[in-house]
Design a protein around this motif. Sequence first.
Motif, PDB file in Angstrom:
ATOM      1  N   ALA A  79      50.170  49.019  36.713  1.00  0.00           N
ATOM      2  CA  ALA A  79      49.455  48.863  37.987  1.00  0.00           C
ATOM      3  C   ALA A  79      47.978  48.575  37.748  1.00  0.00           C
ATOM      4  CB  ALA A  79      49.624  50.125  38.840  1.00  0.00           C
ATOM      5  N   ALA A  80      47.370  49.288  36.806  1.00  0.00           N
ATOM      6  CA  ALA A  80      45.951  49.061  36.510  1.00  0.00           C
ATOM      7  C   ALA A  80      45.720  47.670  35.934  1.00  0.00           C
ATOM      8  CB  ALA A  80      45.446  50.123  35.535  1.00  0.00           C
ATOM      9  N   GLY A  81      46.589  47.239  35.039  1.00  0.00           N
ATOM     10  CA  GLY A  81      46.441  45.916  34.450  1.00  0.00           C
ATOM     11  C   GLY A  81      46.597  44.803  35.464  1.00  0.00           C
ATOM     12  N   LEU A  82      47.578  44.935  36.359  1.00  0.00           N
ATOM     13  CA  LEU A  82      47.788  43.909  37.372  1.00  0.00           C
ATOM     14  C   LEU A  82      46.609  43.846  38.343  1.00  0.00           C
ATOM     15  CD1 LEU A  82      49.400  41.733  38.702  1.00  0.00           C
ATOM     16  CD2 LEU A  82      50.891  43.469  39.712  1.00  0.00           C
ATOM     17  N   LEU A  84      43.511  44.577  37.628  1.00  0.00           N
ATOM     18  CA  LEU A  84      42.433  43.921  36.896  1.00  0.00           C
ATOM     19  C   LEU A  84      42.649  42.411  36.857  1.00  0.00           C
ATOM     20  CD1 LEU A  84      39.876  44.147  35.161  1.00  0.00           C
ATOM     21  CD2 LEU A  84      41.364  44.495  33.164  1.00  0.00           C
ATOM     22  N   PHE A  85      43.884  41.985  36.621  1.00  0.00           N
ATOM     23  CA  PHE A  85      44.201  40.556  36.614  1.00  0.00           C
ATOM     24  C   PHE A  85      43.868  39.911  37.957  1.00  0.00           C
ATOM     25  CE2 PHE A  85      47.130  37.135  37.671  1.00  0.00           C
ATOM     26  CZ  PHE A  85      46.999  36.272  36.582  1.00  0.00           C
ATOM     27  N   ILE A  86      44.133  40.618  39.037  1.00  0.00           N
ATOM     28  CA  ILE A  86      43.934  40.063  40.384  1.00  0.00           C
ATOM     29  C   ILE A  86      42.452  39.936  40.718  1.00  0.00           C
ATOM     30  CG2 ILE A  86      44.262  40.520  42.855  1.00  0.00           C
ATOM     31  CD1 ILE A  86      46.935  41.895  42.056  1.00  0.00           C
ATOM     32  N   VAL A  87      41.662  40.971  40.459  1.00  0.00           N
ATOM     33  CA  VAL A  87      40.290  41.021  40.966  1.00  0.00           C
ATOM     34  C   VAL A  87      39.256  40.415  40.018  1.00  0.00           C
ATOM     35  CG1 VAL A  87      40.854  43.072  42.327  1.00  0.00           C
ATOM     36  CG2 VAL A  87      39.815  43.348  40.065  1.00  0.00           C
ATOM     37  N   ALA A  88      39.573  40.324  38.716  1.00  0.00           N
ATOM     38  CA  ALA A  88      38.567  39.847  37.761  1.00  0.00           C
ATOM     39  C   ALA A  88      38.434  38.329  37.837  1.00  0.00           C
ATOM     40  CB  ALA A  88      38.951  40.258  36.343  1.00  0.00           C
ATOM     41  N   PRO A  89      37.225  37.799  37.620  1.00  0.00           N
ATOM     42  CA  PRO A  89      37.072  36.346  37.495  1.00  0.00           C
ATOM     43  C   PRO A  89      37.721  35.879  36.208  1.00  0.00           C
ATOM     44  CG  PRO A  89      35.030  37.440  36.921  1.00  0.00           C
ATOM     45  CD  PRO A  89      35.955  38.514  37.434  1.00  0.00           C
ATOM     46  N   PHE A  90      38.101  34.588  36.162  1.00  0.00           N
ATOM     47  CA  PHE A  90      38.789  34.103  34.967  1.00  0.00           C
ATOM     48  C   PHE A  90      37.893  34.242  33.736  1.00  0.00           C
ATOM     49  CE2 PHE A  90      39.968  30.829  31.871  1.00  0.00           C
ATOM     50  CZ  PHE A  90      41.274  31.237  31.633  1.00  0.00           C
ATOM     51  N   GLY A  91      38.482  34.810  32.704  1.00  0.00           N
ATOM     52  CA  GLY A  91      37.761  35.071  31.468  1.00  0.00           C
ATOM     53  C   GLY A  91      38.476  36.160  30.693  1.00  0.00           C
ATOM     54  N   PRO A  92      37.808  36.850  29.799  1.00  0.00           N
ATOM     55  CA  PRO A  92      38.460  37.867  28.977  1.00  0.00           C
ATOM     56  C   PRO A  92      39.146  38.971  29.776  1.00  0.00           C
ATOM     57  CG  PRO A  92      36.310  37.319  28.078  1.00  0.00           C
ATOM     58  CD  PRO A  92      36.403  36.618  29.401  1.00  0.00           C
ATOM     59  N   LEU A  93      38.561  39.372  30.920  1.00  0.00           N
ATOM     60  CA  LEU A  93      39.172  40.450  31.706  1.00  0.00           C
ATOM     61  C   LEU A  93      40.550  40.069  32.236  1.00  0.00           C
ATOM     62  CD1 LEU A  93      36.129  41.912  33.695  1.00  0.00           C
ATOM     63  CD2 LEU A  93      37.302  42.878  31.704  1.00  0.00           C
ATOM     64  N   TYR A 112      42.691  38.155  30.671  1.00  0.00           N
ATOM     65  CA  TYR A 112      43.596  38.318  29.533  1.00  0.00           C
ATOM     66  C   TYR A 112      43.885  39.794  29.275  1.00  0.00           C
ATOM     67  CZ  TYR A 112      43.129  33.366  28.286  1.00  0.00           C
ATOM     68  OH  TYR A 112      43.188  31.985  28.290  1.00  0.00           O
ATOM     69  N   ILE A 113      42.871  40.649  29.393  1.00  0.00           N
ATOM     70  CA  ILE A 113      43.075  42.088  29.203  1.00  0.00           C
ATOM     71  C   ILE A 113      44.006  42.639  30.279  1.00  0.00           C
ATOM     72  CG2 ILE A 113      41.924  44.348  29.260  1.00  0.00           C
ATOM     73  CD1 ILE A 113      39.457  42.962  28.031  1.00  0.00           C
ATOM     74  N   GLY A 114      43.782  42.210  31.525  1.00  0.00           N
ATOM     75  CA  GLY A 114      44.660  42.646  32.609  1.00  0.00           C
ATOM     76  C   GLY A 114      46.104  42.240  32.371  1.00  0.00           C
ATOM     77  N   VAL A 141      53.343  43.629  44.305  1.00  0.00           N
ATOM     78  CA  VAL A 141      53.957  44.070  43.052  1.00  0.00           C
ATOM     79  C   VAL A 141      53.335  45.382  42.578  1.00  0.00           C
ATOM     80  CG1 VAL A 141      54.490  43.408  40.685  1.00  0.00           C
ATOM     81  CG2 VAL A 141      54.427  41.666  42.477  1.00  0.00           C
ATOM     82  N   VAL A 142      52.028  45.551  42.795  1.00  0.00           N
ATOM     83  CA  VAL A 142      51.371  46.808  42.427  1.00  0.00           C
ATOM     84  C   VAL A 142      52.041  47.983  43.147  1.00  0.00           C
ATOM     85  CG1 VAL A 142      49.216  48.120  42.490  1.00  0.00           C
ATOM     86  CG2 VAL A 142      49.169  45.673  41.952  1.00  0.00           C
TER      87      VAL A 142
END
Length: 411
Positions: A300-303, A305-314, A316-318, A382-383
Amino acid sequence: MDTTLTRSRLVRWYVATCAIFLASGLSISTWASRVPAIRESLGIENSGIGLLLLGMGVASIIGLSVAPAVMARLGARRGMLVALLLVAAGLVIIGVGSDTLQLFGVALIGLALFGFGNGSVDVMMNVEGAALEKATGRTVMPLLHAFFSFGTVIGAGLGFLAVRANIDVVAHCAVMGVVIAVVAVAAIANVPAREVAMDAEPSEQRAHWRERLSASLAAWREPRTYTLGVIMLGMAFAEGSANDWLPSAVVFGHGAPEEAGPAVLAVFSVAMTLGRILGGPVVDRFGRVWVLRVLAVTAAAGLLLFIVAPFGPLVYIGAALWGLGASLGFPIGMSAAADDPAKAASRVAAAATIGYVAFLCGPPILGWIGDHIGLLNTLLIVVGLIVASGLFSGAAKPLVVTRAENDDARR
């Protein structure tokens, strides 16, 4: 029928079952990695891709529904061969329909064959995995599902290379279809016939197939099937939404270049694969319930992060946290369904059906919603399902099965 296996035969069976899981994952990510190109070639929007996914999902449900009947008739061994050959043929037709002919209807036919074959083999390969666990006396389901994820990693990587090299969708799909067919034939040749997987030698006397079908459907009358189903539904949604929509969410949601879609999908798949490779010892050490709850929080935390972060390393981490968190829900559910060896086939088939209905039918629904609120916002659904999966994780607590109960189940 379940005669003692030599070590060599057991190893070949183990490797063959891993190859079957790998081939299924390879087929899924081959399709998923080329969704943006197929969308452009056919000139459709998210709703059009959603319609293609709906056709695949309906065919997959049919495949899931008839899998118990196929096993009752043919056994899991021969049934898996037929299903994987349908997957290979469907993949080739998808490429021809979307790229060469550029006809939506032909691509839809290919996806229907692809979905039917994958729906059937998904149930049967999990029943085969339960048979392998019974024969080895070890928990192997997470590792088998790791090979499914390994197949998605390979498929995503090859998809990335195909996009970078400007390889046509039809050529890509045709080559992968041939590979999957070859793997299927070679693997099934090394899978032994086992009673728990409803196989039989041609000369062997056994109950009428209708009786075997009735036994395979018995699990649908058990409440635990549905509580396990909630766990698997949430994690199957997490995995299925990534396989079908993650590249599109990266390209059309985050505005990234096309090759970034398969790259992020590869990160997700690598994380999921690592989780499944390492998951068996972790589950044995800490227990199913604790592991499921921790991984639900991780996913849930990763998804998010994927949703709210701008495209970049975050991003990929999400995707990595999303994949790691979703890695063990499905295989743990399969192992829990197989706790009682005498009823493993029916319970595994029922639990797999619930999970794969979510895995295959969820993405088309997300596509339709995505046209109204955007793909990234749609993934918030999905979260919520991942959180529900974590809340129901207590259903995976191991059963204590007595010898008397096993004897009664065999009568």
